[in-house]
Write a protein that holds these residues in place. Structure first.
Motif, PDB file in Angstrom:
ATOM      1  N   LEU A 225       0.854  -1.185   0.000  1.00 11.33           N
ATOM      2  CA  LEU A 225       0.000   0.000   0.000  1.00 11.33           C
ATOM      3  C   LEU A 225       0.893   1.238   0.000  1.00 11.33           C
ATOM      4  O   LEU A 225       2.092   1.154   0.267  1.00 11.33           O
ATOM      5  N   LEU A 226       0.296   2.401  -0.263  1.00  9.49           N
ATOM      6  CA  LEU A 226       1.092   3.620  -0.393  1.00  9.49           C
ATOM      7  C   LEU A 226       0.530   4.723   0.493  1.00  9.49           C
ATOM      8  O   LEU A 226      -0.172   5.625   0.025  1.00  9.49           O
ATOM      9  N   PRO A 227       0.833   4.674   1.804  1.00  4.83           N
ATOM     10  CA  PRO A 227       0.432   5.779   2.678  1.00  4.83           C
ATOM     11  C   PRO A 227       1.399   6.951   2.535  1.00  4.83           C
ATOM     12  O   PRO A 227       2.571   6.854   2.866  1.00  4.83           O
ATOM     13  N   PHE A 228       0.922   8.068   2.028  1.00  6.01           N
ATOM     14  CA  PHE A 228       1.765   9.243   1.828  1.00  6.01           C
ATOM     15  C   PHE A 228       2.129   9.887   3.171  1.00  6.01           C
ATOM     16  O   PHE A 228       1.340   9.876   4.113  1.00  6.01           O
ATOM     17  N   ARG A 229       3.319  10.474   3.234  1.00  6.51           N
ATOM     18  CA  ARG A 229       3.680  11.271   4.407  1.00  6.51           C
ATOM     19  C   ARG A 229       2.869  12.559   4.428  1.00  6.51           C
ATOM     20  O   ARG A 229       2.412  13.022   5.478  1.00  6.51           O
ATOM     21  N   VAL A 230       2.700  13.178   3.269  1.00  4.71           N
ATOM     22  CA  VAL A 230       1.825  14.333   3.116  1.00  4.71           C
ATOM     23  C   VAL A 230       1.215  14.232   1.726  1.00  4.71           C
ATOM     24  O   VAL A 230       1.838  13.705   0.800  1.00  4.71           O
ATOM     25  N   SER A 231      -0.019  14.666   1.582  1.00  7.05           N
ATOM     26  CA  SER A 231      -0.679  14.595   0.274  1.00  7.05           C
ATOM     27  C   SER A 231      -1.485  15.865   0.050  1.00  7.05           C
ATOM     28  O   SER A 231      -1.590  16.722   0.943  1.00  7.05           O
ATOM     29  N   TYR A 232      -2.073  15.965  -1.128  1.00  3.77           N
ATOM     30  CA  TYR A 232      -2.704  17.216  -1.538  1.00  3.77           C
ATOM     31  C   TYR A 232      -4.039  16.956  -2.226  1.00  3.77           C
ATOM     32  O   TYR A 232      -4.322  15.851  -2.695  1.00  3.77           O
ATOM     33  N   ALA A 233      -4.834  18.000  -2.286  1.00  4.02           N
ATOM     34  CA  ALA A 233      -6.049  17.996  -3.090  1.00  4.02           C
ATOM     35  C   ALA A 233      -6.274  19.399  -3.623  1.00  4.02           C
ATOM     36  O   ALA A 233      -5.841  20.389  -3.017  1.00  4.02           O
ATOM     37  N   ASP A 234      -6.942  19.469  -4.745  1.00  6.91           N
ATOM     38  CA  ASP A 234      -7.313  20.752  -5.342  1.00  6.91           C
ATOM     39  C   ASP A 234      -8.625  21.187  -4.703  1.00  6.91           C
ATOM     40  O   ASP A 234      -9.664  20.546  -4.904  1.00  6.91           O
ATOM     41  N   ALA A 235      -8.603  22.259  -3.924  1.00 10.43           N
ATOM     42  CA  ALA A 235      -9.805  22.703  -3.220  1.00 10.43           C
ATOM     43  C   ALA A 235     -10.891  23.180  -4.178  1.00 10.43           C
ATOM     44  O   ALA A 235     -12.072  23.194  -3.809  1.00 10.43           O
ATOM     45  N   GLU A 236     -10.524  23.564  -5.381  1.00 11.17           N
ATOM     46  CA  GLU A 236     -11.513  24.050  -6.345  1.00 11.17           C
ATOM     47  C   GLU A 236     -12.280  22.901  -6.994  1.00 11.17           C
ATOM     48  O   GLU A 236     -13.490  22.995  -7.212  1.00 11.17           O
TER      49      GLU A 236
END
Length: 642
Positions: free
Chosen positions: A510-521
């Motif tokens: 599995l791939l648990p990210f240390r930090v991840s992102y999303a586009d709020a728009e």
């Protein structure tokens, strides 16, 4: 949600940020070129060749390795639907060929099932709201529960019943084409004899005798094709993935029960995980009482690479399921035991069959004495000495962020005879191998690593595109690895730089990210257009990164999330800003000098929103409580949320 607005003008854009966005653009073009060249309109592969040499389905799925992860990082919005379409079309393609049962591998070893599973797992993580993939995740995991009609799992002995298993249940034996295992199998010769104690077979040359080849083939079927093997531990990824959707305790309980069984066997074996369990549940039952010799085990063909990978995958799953980093101990002790048998010797003078791989990864430094560890164990003891493959210890540190796991890595650096700061231009099958210079960067003494690794990634994308352009012949009956070797999607550099995460463990992690992102728009995962990210500090209670908006006119709103599958909590955030009259008067020759300012905000949640005006940057220092929450698959940020 806490919201912070960047106030520091960008000025001259950092090279790493420009290269990162160039890489995103190059990858967006590259996967489309690949798709047009090698896929049918329905998304399946251009392949009508014979399936006779094949025993499993892995290579067909591996043709799309990295695509789902690229979408999660911020690749094209069209990439998610494209990857799903290819997965479903390839699944139908393989079902027609008789390689699947209920959309899952009919029955193969977990070294290879794990390879194909990474594409599926990335799609589940990329779009948890997709009920069709959620349903598949649950069905696949249920194949290994004690009450499954497949009969894969024997709860009384806490073992999977065969080295080859899957949707069709236990599939005793090994590859159909190995009923007779002869010297003509030259691609397998570098790995030596599958079994070292077959009467009359003492060397590879002995397999030239048809009688010996038949004897070896029969022994492989009778002994390598029965009972449980350590690489089956990777099946716990199915359970962990299904559990992440809704915390169904059936999956958690099975994964932990199965891992505990192997931990007990290791404890009874002096701390090292054995590679085989006989049909009666006894270690060594089919191998003269020996803990080594099983299929994809310590002796043949890969040793530590396959055993260590499976054990690491399983303990990482257990840590995810429980929130307890103590669950990593089985892999920690395994690596430490193997490392204790290490020697200082040049790779050029070692007995490994993989010198070509290390020549690509180390260049001329293969002639320099360095720390080598044994990868395999047979009747003659430990052998196959190679440099430590860093993905395993790096992932243990990534999961725990403990000082002890970090020290294991830094100790390896101190013992290495080659310069960990060097960035070589190569791409291996796992799209990994650049952990050493990345770790040196995180240690603070490899400052230009981001630019160099992005340059390597761009170089490798261009090389794959050149290979595709040159590949003008008919491809419908090529070696199935042909597609993998032309897949231009690479994610190692983007994972390290944007998320502070190593490349996924290739055989089913599995791939648990240390930090991840999303586009709020838009609500989709990944970095928005024009935005680049660079993580430069990863510690137990702290992750530091910079965000840059290269856009000329567009404001971007980025949701920053901490921890894999929402497990970590951002307690507070320290951030940079500037007091400035930017852009200043039109009559001035330069922009006004900005005065740096710093702010702090309480968060108390897994995510924070950052507003990036055009041409602005911000540095974030996230103060984090790790493992504050139960990990779970979570849908993307609601569109337009603030």
């Amino acid at each position: 949600m806490t919201r912070i607005v960047a106030t520091e003008p960008l000025g001259a854009a950092p090279t790493w940020a420009v290269l990162q966005r160039v890489l995103f653009d190059a990858l967006d073009e590259a996967w489309r070129v690949y798709e047009a060249r090698y896929c049918e309109p329905d998304g399946s592969l251009h392949y009508t060749g014979s399936m006779q040499p094949r025993d499993g389905a892995d290579d067909f799925y591996e043709a799309f390795t990295g695509w789902g992860v690229l979408y999660q990082l911020g690749g094209s919005a069209e990439l998610l639907a494209a990857t799903k379409r290819h997965w479903e079309a390839v699944t139908e393609q393989l079902d027609r060929r008789g390689y699947l049962a209920g959309e899952f591998e009919l029955g193969y070893d977990w070294f290879h099932i794990g390879e194909q599973l990474t594409v599926f797992l990335s799609l589940c993580a990329a779009d948890p709201a997709d009920e069709s993939f959620r349903g598949r995740a649950v069905r696949f995991a249920e194949l290994y529960l004690p009450d499954s009609p497949t009969g894969n799992y024997d709860q009384a002995d806490r073992m999977i019943r065969a080295p080859h298993n899957g949707g069709g249940g236990p599939r005793h034996g090994v590859c159909e084409n190995w009923r007779s295992y002869g010297a003509e199998l030259t691609n397998m010769q570098p790995y030596g004899l599958p079994l070292e104690d077959v009467p009359g077979v003492d060397s590879w040359e002995d397999l030239a005798d048809p009688a010996n080849a038949d004897a070896m083939g029969k022994a492989m079927w009778d002994r390598l094709g029965q009972g449980d093997v350590a690489v089956n531990l990777t099946a716990t990824s199915l359970a962990a993935n299904a559990w992440l959707y809704g915390h169904d305790e059936r999956f958690r309980e099975w994964a932990l029960e199965y891992l505990d069984a192997w931990a007990a066997r290791a404890a009874a074996n002096g701390g090292i995980v054995p590679d085989n369990v006989g049909p009666s549940g006894v270690v060594g039952e089919l191998h003269g009482g020996r803990w080594y010799g099983g299929n994809y085990g310590w002796t043949w063909p890969h040793g530590l690479y396959s055993i260590g990978m499976a054990v690491c995958v399983a303990v990482l799953n257990a840590a995810l399921l429980t929130g307890d980093p103590g669950r990593l101990d089985l892999a920690r002790s395994l690596l430490d035991l193997v490392y204790r048998h290490g020697v200082d010797r040049p790779v050029d003078d070692s007995d490994t069959p993989l010198r070509a791989r290390w020549a690509a990864e180390l260049g001329e430094e293969t002639a320099t004495p360095t720390f080598l560890v044994p990868n395999r164990h047979g009747l003659g003891g430990w052998f196959d000495f190679q440099p430590p493959q860093l993905t395993m210890p790096v992932w243990l540190w990534q999961a725990s962020l403990s000082d002890a796991d970090w020290k294991r890595i830094t100790d390896l650096r101190e013992r290495a005879g080659y310069d960990w700061r060097t960035v070589h231009d190569f791409r291996n099958k796992e799209d990994a191998g650049h952990e050493a210079p990345w770790i040196a960067y995180l240690q603070g003494d490899n400052p230009d690593y981001p630019e160099r690794i992005l340059g390597v990634a761009l170089s490798q994308v261009r090389r794959r595109l050149a290979l595709i352009a040159r590949d003008t012949g008919e491809v419908r009956d090529r070696n199935i690895h042909h597609w993998q070797r032309h897949n231009p999607v690479t994610t190692e550099a983007l994972l390290q730089l944007t998320t502070g995460t190593p490349q996924v463990l290739f055989n089913g992690g599995l791939l648990p990210f240390r930090v991840s992102y999303a586009d709020a728009e838009t609500g989709r995962p990944g970095l928005p257009a024009d935005v680049a990210a660079l993580v430069d500090t990863v510690e137990a209670g702290r992750t530091c990164l910079e965000l840059v908006n290269l856009a000329g006119t567009a404001t971007r709103r980025v949701v920053v999330r901490a921890g894999g599958f929402g497990a970590d909590r951002i307690d507070e955030i320290h951030y940079s800003g500037a007091e400035t009259e930017y852009p200043g008067a039109p009559t001035a020759y330069t922009a006004p000098v900005a005065q740096p300012v710093f702010g702090t905000a309480a968060v108390g949640a897994t995510e924070v929103e950052i507003e990036l005006p055009p041409g602005h940057r911000i540095r974030l220092d996230l103060r984090i409580t790790v493992r504050a929450n139960r990990a779970r698959h979570s849908t993307a940020t609601t569109k337009g949320a603030s």
